[in-house]
Design a protein around this motif. Sequence first.
Motif, PDB file in Angstrom:
ATOM      1  N   THR A 265      -2.656   8.375  -1.517  1.00 44.55           N
ATOM      2  CA  THR A 265      -1.432   9.122  -1.805  1.00 44.55           C
ATOM      3  C   THR A 265      -0.297   8.236  -2.301  1.00 44.55           C
ATOM      4  O   THR A 265       0.453   8.618  -3.206  1.00 44.55           O
ATOM      5  CB  THR A 265      -0.970   9.879  -0.545  1.00 44.55           C
ATOM      6  N   TYR A 266      -0.183   7.037  -1.736  1.00 47.40           N
ATOM      7  CA  TYR A 266       0.956   6.186  -2.068  1.00 47.40           C
ATOM      8  C   TYR A 266       0.562   4.950  -2.885  1.00 47.40           C
ATOM      9  O   TYR A 266       1.272   3.949  -2.886  1.00 47.40           O
ATOM     10  CB  TYR A 266       1.691   5.794  -0.790  1.00 47.40           C
ATOM     11  N   ARG A 267      -0.528   5.024  -3.632  1.00 43.28           N
ATOM     12  CA  ARG A 267      -0.895   3.921  -4.514  1.00 43.28           C
ATOM     13  C   ARG A 267       0.181   3.703  -5.579  1.00 43.28           C
ATOM     14  O   ARG A 267       0.514   2.569  -5.929  1.00 43.28           O
ATOM     15  CB  ARG A 267      -2.257   4.193  -5.172  1.00 43.28           C
ATOM     16  N   GLY A 268       0.702   4.797  -6.129  1.00 46.86           N
ATOM     17  CA  GLY A 268       1.748   4.675  -7.136  1.00 46.86           C
ATOM     18  C   GLY A 268       3.013   4.053  -6.569  1.00 46.86           C
ATOM     19  O   GLY A 268       3.685   3.243  -7.227  1.00 46.86           O
ATOM     20  N   TRP A 269       3.355   4.429  -5.335  1.00 47.02           N
ATOM     21  CA  TRP A 269       4.520   3.843  -4.664  1.00 47.02           C
ATOM     22  C   TRP A 269       4.313   2.348  -4.472  1.00 47.02           C
ATOM     23  O   TRP A 269       5.212   1.545  -4.758  1.00 47.02           O
ATOM     24  CB  TRP A 269       4.746   4.533  -3.328  1.00 47.02           C
TER      25      TRP A 269
ATOM     26  N   SER B 152       2.729   3.158 -11.720  1.00 48.40           N
ATOM     27  CA  SER B 152       3.631   3.316 -10.587  1.00 48.40           C
ATOM     28  C   SER B 152       4.243   4.705 -10.627  1.00 48.40           C
ATOM     29  O   SER B 152       4.119   5.438 -11.605  1.00 48.40           O
ATOM     30  CB  SER B 152       4.720   2.243 -10.619  1.00 48.40           C
ATOM     31  N   GLY B 153       4.933   5.034  -9.546  1.00 47.39           N
ATOM     32  CA  GLY B 153       5.553   6.346  -9.477  1.00 47.39           C
ATOM     33  C   GLY B 153       4.848   7.235  -8.468  1.00 47.39           C
ATOM     34  O   GLY B 153       4.104   6.757  -7.614  1.00 47.39           O
ATOM     35  N   GLY B 154       5.074   8.529  -8.551  1.00 44.29           N
ATOM     36  CA  GLY B 154       4.471   9.453  -7.603  1.00 44.29           C
ATOM     37  C   GLY B 154       5.319   9.605  -6.368  1.00 44.29           C
ATOM     38  O   GLY B 154       6.480   9.178  -6.312  1.00 44.29           O
ATOM     39  N   PRO B 155       4.759  10.195  -5.320  1.00 44.94           N
ATOM     40  CA  PRO B 155       5.543  10.459  -4.098  1.00 44.94           C
ATOM     41  C   PRO B 155       5.966   9.182  -3.397  1.00 44.94           C
ATOM     42  O   PRO B 155       5.290   8.154  -3.471  1.00 44.94           O
ATOM     43  CB  PRO B 155       4.576  11.282  -3.238  1.00 44.94           C
TER      44      PRO B 155
END
Length: 228
Positions: A186-190, A51-54
């Motif tokens: 782009t938002y897999r971590g989110w 998890s994490g990222g933009p």
Amino acid sequence: MAAAQRTAGAGKGALGRRRGPSAALIAAIVVVVLFAGAVGFGVWYAQRPASGGPVPTGTTAAGVTVGNPSAPHTVDAYLDFLCPICRAYEQQSGATLDQLISTGQAKVVYHPIAILDRLSSTQYSSRAAAASGCAADAGVFPQFVKLLYANQPPENSAGLPDAQLTALAQQAGAPGSVGQCIAGGTYRGWAAGVTDTASKAGVNGTPTVLVDGQRIGLTDAALQAATK
């Protein structure tokens, strides 16, 4: 059947104009759905991506808020885009959620979680949740959620390809650049973070719906009574 399940807004217009599944139909599968949801979270937690990222514009690490931040009620809706019961709840109560938002009676915090990746050969739950982050970035999250449920693929399938997710996002009003966001994950971590946060909050299935922090039944009557 997979995990318990919920949805974002639905069509516009007067309540009751569109017939959805009966409350009895949803209630009849609650026990099975909750058990499957718990299993789903267990499998997801063991195999979860980092998890994490933009974080998408206008969202938080917990989800996407739609409506007036100062509304007197808060509806928390936990959903998985592969979950058929989430789609059923959308058909049943989506119009009520839309009305609550439009009248300012409640804001809705959508928590797009991904616990059904095991029921797709392409981790569709995670891909769709991440794509909803791209839609949120473009300011078309509610419209995109409606289209995801209107075009929901069956469980135990590959799910919708990224190209179709992109087409739906553009149909919802996103610019062409949304394709890069979706294809690039782009938002897999989110999405993974939203799922992890839900698990830590004790949510073990979808749909799970809370009003002002209290879990309610999966009926339209329960939603309307709790938001009076």
